[in-house]
Each structure stands twice: as structure tokens, then as C-alpha cells.
Design a protein around this motif. Structure first.
Motif, PDB file in Angstrom:
ATOM      1  N   HIS A 124      39.663  42.340  42.432  1.00 41.08           N
ATOM      2  CA  HIS A 124      41.108  42.477  42.617  1.00 41.08           C
ATOM      3  C   HIS A 124      41.885  41.355  41.948  1.00 41.08           C
ATOM      4  CE1 HIS A 124      40.213  45.660  45.421  1.00 41.08           C
ATOM      5  NE2 HIS A 124      39.598  44.845  46.267  1.00 41.08           N
ATOM      6  N   GLY A 125      41.185  40.316  41.492  1.00 42.84           N
ATOM      7  CA  GLY A 125      41.871  39.163  40.930  1.00 42.84           C
ATOM      8  C   GLY A 125      42.635  38.386  41.973  1.00 42.84           C
ATOM      9  N   VAL A 126      42.055  38.274  43.159  1.00 42.68           N
ATOM     10  CA  VAL A 126      42.752  37.663  44.295  1.00 42.68           C
ATOM     11  C   VAL A 126      41.847  36.654  44.988  1.00 42.68           C
ATOM     12  CG1 VAL A 126      43.721  38.101  46.595  1.00 42.68           C
ATOM     13  CG2 VAL A 126      44.227  39.669  44.720  1.00 42.68           C
ATOM     14  N   SER A 127      42.424  35.513  45.362  1.00 43.34           N
ATOM     15  CA  SER A 127      41.785  34.577  46.278  1.00 43.34           C
ATOM     16  C   SER A 127      42.565  34.648  47.585  1.00 43.34           C
ATOM     17  CB  SER A 127      41.808  33.155  45.710  1.00 43.34           C
ATOM     18  OG  SER A 127      41.223  32.255  46.646  1.00 43.34           O
ATOM     19  N   SER A 128      41.934  35.211  48.598  1.00 40.68           N
ATOM     20  CA  SER A 128      42.632  35.536  49.840  1.00 40.68           C
ATOM     21  C   SER A 128      42.243  34.562  50.945  1.00 40.68           C
ATOM     22  CB  SER A 128      42.286  36.973  50.264  1.00 40.68           C
ATOM     23  OG  SER A 128      42.859  37.288  51.507  1.00 40.68           O
ATOM     24  N   GLN A 129      43.233  34.032  51.650  1.00 36.40           N
ATOM     25  CA  GLN A 129      42.998  33.086  52.744  1.00 36.40           C
ATOM     26  C   GLN A 129      43.847  33.458  53.949  1.00 36.40           C
ATOM     27  OE1 GLN A 129      40.689  30.763  52.384  1.00 36.40           O
ATOM     28  NE2 GLN A 129      40.371  31.276  50.214  1.00 36.40           N
TER      29      GLN A 129
END
Length: 668
Positions: A61-66
Motif C-alpha cells: 500500500h506504500g504506507v507505514s501505519s502506526q
């Protein structure tokens, strides 16, 4: 789009979008069309909009999720967690704001159109999309500068908060509106039917709406109370159909109506009273009031359908078996005198033909033979058997007058399925002794502890599934011939075979008042199963086929039959036994699907229009098929697939009882 916008991806839908920091997560989800639930309109009251933050890097997804990319837990979430509990990691999307890139999982329980899965192994999931939805709103208070009425301000709030177009309003709602608004301090919950009609109102926040799915059978009535917001069956109940006192089978009830002025009205009042009793029972079990029930779906055969509606079924008593209406019907439950919510609506599934009713439509909706490439046979086994045969290419249907013998009626030791009734039977071919199981105990009659286990009820009779098994076992043990004659010569071998006038009986349970299967009992079952099998054969003829690939036995009785014994007896055509299964109360399941998924109503209405109807009463081949089907399993069909699974006995001719032939000669 600002460089500060965050990328948010929702799973499992995969929908994504960029949003300014500080955007409410629920608002972001809805702008993308993400399927996420809410009743309270984003006020942290219902807890339906719970989500999970997926933490980590997601290159796909091209995401770094926190978790830190959502705003901190606020007072509204804390208050909800104190009141209702909030699982670890779950957040209320209505109370959180986007602070960075996120991958958000929407659990199944938070999805509006989530699926409810039936427990049966061959179950098809039910999409939860009821026709009734609850909506919580805050209504502007009246003042001297705004002369609009309370209803107009309620409608404006619903349009503002839930994006409704024009809505109609039931009179009963209007009568309660002002007190509800003031009691709720201008906060109310309304129930909207089909997106067009306000049918109920409650002060403050109200989170549960209930519906009732009902299968009105000739012998029994079954009702399932469902939470329309979760899809859960919260209570179930059943009863004998009180119309039985007017006649055991359908035609006898039509005759009662013909012969007794006002008879149809008597039967209508009886079935409506039974529905009110069942509604009260399930409501009591669920700890709600019957007036909390907002929606009712009903299936039943055409005569039950007409009598429920207060229509005299006299036209169904003879050709051309004309229905008053075969379309699906939507009514106010109050029109039928049903003691539910004043705004409750009733949906009756469409009928297929004069003797193929809404119960068959329910069975089709539950089993969906139109979605299969395999030639599928559906049989709802009851007092009147409804039969559907086909696949995605073509569907045919008919009914067959089996009578009540399968359900224990017209059988000398028969009874309804209740504690103490024999439901399973095995006969030793060497000794001809029987062992059995009764309803209420898991022990066989020859196991230690059986007598103690049944001491309270005793062994009281044989129910429908037991009748099927005992006669099939009698055939396998050589007690009866292929023609269904009890072999009197075996009386010399076993005390279980006893003379009863000119014929013989088989003793299942010896004693002072023995339980016996008589020659007349065998004949009654033969007549019933031959009618059923002849109806099936007519459909097979019309499709020009000699084989079916799948069989589903439905109905309260069909769900308890051991499919192997049903085939040994010849109730159904030859088929791979692995492809023969019980479908449970498929008609009732269809009623529940129609209750929980409004789109399924359009599906079944379209499907019924595709079905080709065969009227067994005027088919010239029916009698010939009936005669052939009297044999066990059949007089001419070889049942090769069944023989691969079960060793069937060789063809046998019963020896006449000593003296019978002489008497016949003397009387000839």
C-alpha cells in the motif's frame, strides 16, 4: 491536495484516499463508500463503528501505519469503554481523527452488509442488509422564531445527519412524536423502513430492532426471532398448527371450509392466534416485548398462505387451482391482527403455483439451485411434498399429496416427534429383534441405563423418522417384500411376527401393550412415498433425465430423516449418497434470509418467475409412476448407486398365511 494530507487504506475493501489531518475517521470511511456501521450518527453511543489500526510497514500500500497516527482516546471513547467495554486495540472511528498514514481494518462486526453464516456444513452465508434500520438524531428545539412542526424538524434532522430524501411517517409515530422528543430531550431514535417510511420512534438512544421469520406448515409452525442489527437468532419457538383440529391434511381443511359456513374464518383466526402466541413466547425468551418486533417474514404452502390472509381457499380445492395472488405481499402486520409493534410490516414470499407455495420459494432462496451446474433435487417433505428440480439453466417445480403418514399420523403406533418417541431403529436380520433410540436419550434400547434414561417419559410411539427407518429396516431384514407385504412365514422363526386377522404385524417393542408396525402402516407409508417419488419422476421426465446429481431433503420432518433410509425406502431417486443431505428447515431459513437481506426479496421474486410449474393432478403419467413407485425401493428402477453403498435383499415373495388362500377360494 496538501502535502500534509494522510493516505488511509481500509481493509478488507482495499478502498483508499488522502485526507487532511484532523479528518474524522468515520467521515473519511464514508466518503470512500467503506461499508461501516453506525446507528448513533457518530456520537460514540452504539459502538458499531469499531476499527483496528494495523501497525507496521505495508509496501503493497506504500504506507507505514502506526496507532499514534490516530488521535488519542478521548472522553467519549473512555465513557463508552466504561459502559460497554472496548476490546484492546479497538477504536471508535466516530471519535478519532486522522493524524498520519494509516491502514485501518474494519472487522466483520462493524460492517453494515456483513454476512451471517448458518451453522450447517453446506450453509450459504446470509448478507445482513435488513429493510428496517435505526437512526439516532438530535432535533432542533422549537422556538417562537421557527414555527415549523416537530415532524418537519425531525425530517430535517434525518436529512441533515443521515442524508435521507423525503420520508413518510406512520400515524402511530406521529401520535408519539411530541412526547418522545421531549422525553428524550430532543434526541430520539427512529426506525426507517425501506428508506422511505418512519415506522417507530423512541426517546433517546435505542439500539435494537427485531424481526420474526415464520414458517407456517400444515402440521407445525416455527418462528425465529432475529436481532436485525446483528443478524443473530435470539430466540426460537414452535407449535402444532391449531388448524389440525379442522383437518389433518390440506384438502381436508379446504373441505372443512366448503362444508362449514365460516369455516375458513375459523381457521384464519386459529393460525393468527398461534402466531401471536409464538411471538409472545420468543419475545419472552429474548426478554423483550412483542411490540419491539418491527418486521415479519412468512412462508407457507398456498392454503396456509390464503388462510393467514383471511382468503377462503376453496378455489385451491379443484382444477385449475387458482391462487388469489401468487406475488410477494407487503402488508401492515396490524391488518392481520398481529400483536407486534403498531408499525410492524409483514412480507410474505411469493407462491410458485396453486399447490407450490411460499414455503417452496423459501426453500429455493435458502438452497439456490439456480446457482449450481449440478442437477439438484429439493424436496420439502411434509403433509404436502413440494419438489423443485433443476440447475442454473432450468428450474421445474410441483407438489405431491403425500398425506400425514410421514409425520406419524395414520400410523397405528405413530406420534409426533416428542420425548419418548422412537426416532431410530435397527433390526437384526438373524434374530429379527429390534433396537431403537427415543427422543430424549442418546442410548440405544439394548445399552445399559436405557430403562432409567426413559423412565420419566416411557416409550410412547414411533415418530416420522422412526417410521421411515423401521420399514426400511424391515425390508433389509427380509420381513417385508419388495411389494411391501409382511412375510407371515417368518412367524415360525420369530415371535416378533404376529398374525393380525388376515395380515401380519411386526413387533418393535414387546409387552402388555406392544408397539407394532402393521400391514396397514406399511401400506400407508408406501402410498405416501409413491406419491412423492411419482412427483419427482414427472419432473425428471420433463427434463428428459434419468439421474439427479444432488438431493436436499428439507422440512421439519425431512431434516430428521436419515437420507440413506429415505433412499432405501424409495422416497427419492437413486443418487450418490454423498450428494444427499438434509437441508434442515430450508423454508424457514428462506424466511430468515428474506428478513435479514432486503435484496434477497428481489432475488426470490425474480427466481419464482423463472420456475416452470407442473401440476401433478392433471399429468396423465402420474398414476403409472405412482404404481411403479409403490415397490421398495422401486418396482423397476435398479438403484445401482444405492446398491454400491447398501446390500439390498434379493426380490422376495411373501408366503401366504395358512388358511387365507382357502378362505379366498371358498369366497370366490
Amino acid at each position: 491536495m496538501s502535502a500534509k494530507d494522510a493516505l488511509v487504506v481500509f481493509t478488507p475493501s482495499g478502498k483508499r484516499g488522502r485526507f487532511p489531518l484532523g479528518t474524522q475517521l468515520l467521515q473519511a470511511a464514508r466518503s470512500l463508500g467503506v461499508d461501516i456501521d453506525s446507528v448513533c450518527g457518530g456520537r460514540a453511543l452504539c459502538g458499531r463503528c469499531q476499527v483496528l489500526v494495523m501497525e507496521g510497514d505495508f509496501p503493497k500500500h506504500g504506507v507505514s501505519s502506526q496507532a499514534a497516527h490516530l488521535s488519542a482516546v478521548n472522553e467519549a471513547e473512555q465513557s463508552f469503554a466504561r459502559r460497554r467495554g472496548l476490546p484492546a486495540g479497538h477504536r471508535l472511528s466516530c471519535s478519532t481523527q486522522i493524524q498520519g498514514d494509516l491502514v485501518i481494518d474494519v472487522p466483520a462486526a462493524s460492517q453494515v452488509h456483513r454476512q451471517v453464516v448458518r451453522k450447517a456444513a453446506d450453509a450459504r452465508p446470509i448478507t445482513l442488509n435488513p429493510i428496517v434500520h435505526l437512526h439516532y438524531v438530535e432535533v432542533r428545539e422549537p422556538d417562537m422564531h421557527d414555527p415549523s412542526g416537530d415532524l418537519q424538524r425531525l425530517l430535517a434532522a434525518l436529512q441533515r445527519e443521515w442524508d435521507f430524501g423525503p420520508l413518510r411517517c406512520d400515524l402511530a409515530v406521529l401520535q408519539q412524536l411530541q412526547s418522545a422528543l421531549r422525553k428524550g430531550q430532543w434526541r430520539v431514535t427512529v426506525a426507517v423502513h425501506a428508506g422511505t417510511q418512519i415506522i417507530a420512534i423512541w426517546p433517546g438512544f435505542h439500539e435494537h430492532a427485531y424481526g420474526l421469520a415464520v414458517d407456517i406448515g400444515s402440521t407445525t409452525i416455527a418462528a425465529h426471532l432475529c436481532d436485525l442489527e446483528s443478524g443473530e437468532v435470539v430466540a426460537s419457538s414452535g407449535s402444532m398448527n391449531p388448524q389440525i383440529r379442522f383437518g389433518e391434511d390440506l384438502m381436508s381443511r379446504v373441505s372443512y371450509s366448503m362444508m362449514h359456513p365460516g369455516g375458513a374464518q375459523q381457521m384464519t383466526e386459529a393460525v393468527r392466534a398461534a402466531l401471536n402466541t409464538l411471538a409472545a413466547e420468543v419475545a419472552r425468551e429474548a426478554k423483550i416485548a412483542p411490540t419491539d418486533i418491527l418486521e415479519l417474514t412468512v412462508v407457507g404452502n398456498p392454503i396456509m398462505h390464503h388462510l393467514l390472509l383471511g382468503i377462503d381457499p376453496v378455489e385451491l380445492g379443484g382444477a385449475p387451482f387458482a391462487l388469489a395472488s401468487d406475488s410477494a405481499l407487503e402488508l401492515g402486520a396490524g391488518e392481520l391482527g398481529l400483536a407486534l409493534h403498531p408499525g410492524a410490516r409483514l412480507y410474505i414470499l411469493p407462491c410458485v403455483a396453486g399447490h407450490v407455495g411460499a414455503d417452496t420459494a423459501g426453500m429455493m432462496l435458502a438452497e439456490r439451485p439456480d446457482l449450481s451446474d449440478k442437477l439438484t433435487l429439493l424436496v420439502d417433505v411434509g403433509t404436502n411434498a413440494e419438489i423443485v428440480l433443476g440447475n442454473r439453466e432450468r428450474l421445474l417445480a410441483c407438489s405431491s399429496p403425500t398425506g400425514p403418514a410421514f409425520e406419524g399420523a395414520q400410523i397405528s403406533c405413530g406420534q409426533r416427534a416428542a420425548p419418548g418417541a422412537i426416532e431410530r431403529v435397527r433390526i437384526d436380520p438373524a434374530t429379527l429383534a429390534a433396537k431403537f433410540k427415543v427422543i430424549g436419550s442418546d442410548l440405544w434400547s439394548d445399552e445399559p441405563g436405557f430403562d432409567a434414561a426413559v423412565a420419566r417419559t416411557g416409550v410412547t410411539g414411533i415418530c416420522g423418522s422412526g417410521i421411515i427407518e423401521v420399514i426400511a429396516e424391515m425390508y433389509l431384514a427380509g420381513i417385508i417384500t419388495q411389494d411391501g407385504v409382511i412375510d407371515g412365514a417368518l412367524a415360525a422363526r420369530s415371535e416378533r411376527i404376529v398374525a393380525t386377522g388376515r395380515t401380519f404385524a411386526y413387533t418393535v417393542l414387546p409387552g402388555a401393550l406392544p408397539l407394532q408396525v402393521t400391514q396397514n402402516d406399511v401400506r400407508a407409508i408406501q402410498l405416501a412415498k409413491a406419491a412423492l417419488r411419482a412427483g419427482v419422476q414427472l419432473l425428471m421426465d420433463r427434463l428428459n433425465t434419468e439421474r439427479v446429481e444432488r438431493i436436499r431433503l428439507a422440512g421439519a420432518f425431512g431434516s430428521h430423516i436419515d437420507v440413506k433410509y429415505a433412499m432405501i425406502l424409495g422416497m427419492i431417486p437413486d443418487c450418490d449418497l454423498a450428494q444427499v443431505l438434509s437441508a434442515g428447515n430450508a423454508a424457514g431459513t428462506g424466511a430468515r434470509i428474506a428478513l435479514l437481506d432486503r435484496e434477497s426479496r428481489h432475488t426470490i421474486e425474480e427466481l419464482v418467475r423463472r420456475v416452470e410449474k407442473i401440476e401433478t393432478a392433471i399429468e396423465p403419467k402420474f398414476q403409472a409412476h405412482f404404481v411403479e413407485a409403490m415397490g421398495i425401493p422401486h418396482s423397476s428402477e435398479p438403484y445401482t448407486l444405492l446398491r454400491q453403498a447398501v446390500p439390498l435383499p434379493p426380490v422376495k415373495v411373501a408366503a401366504p398365511r395358512v388358511g387365507v388362500r382357502a378362505r379366498r377360494r371358498a369366497g370366490s
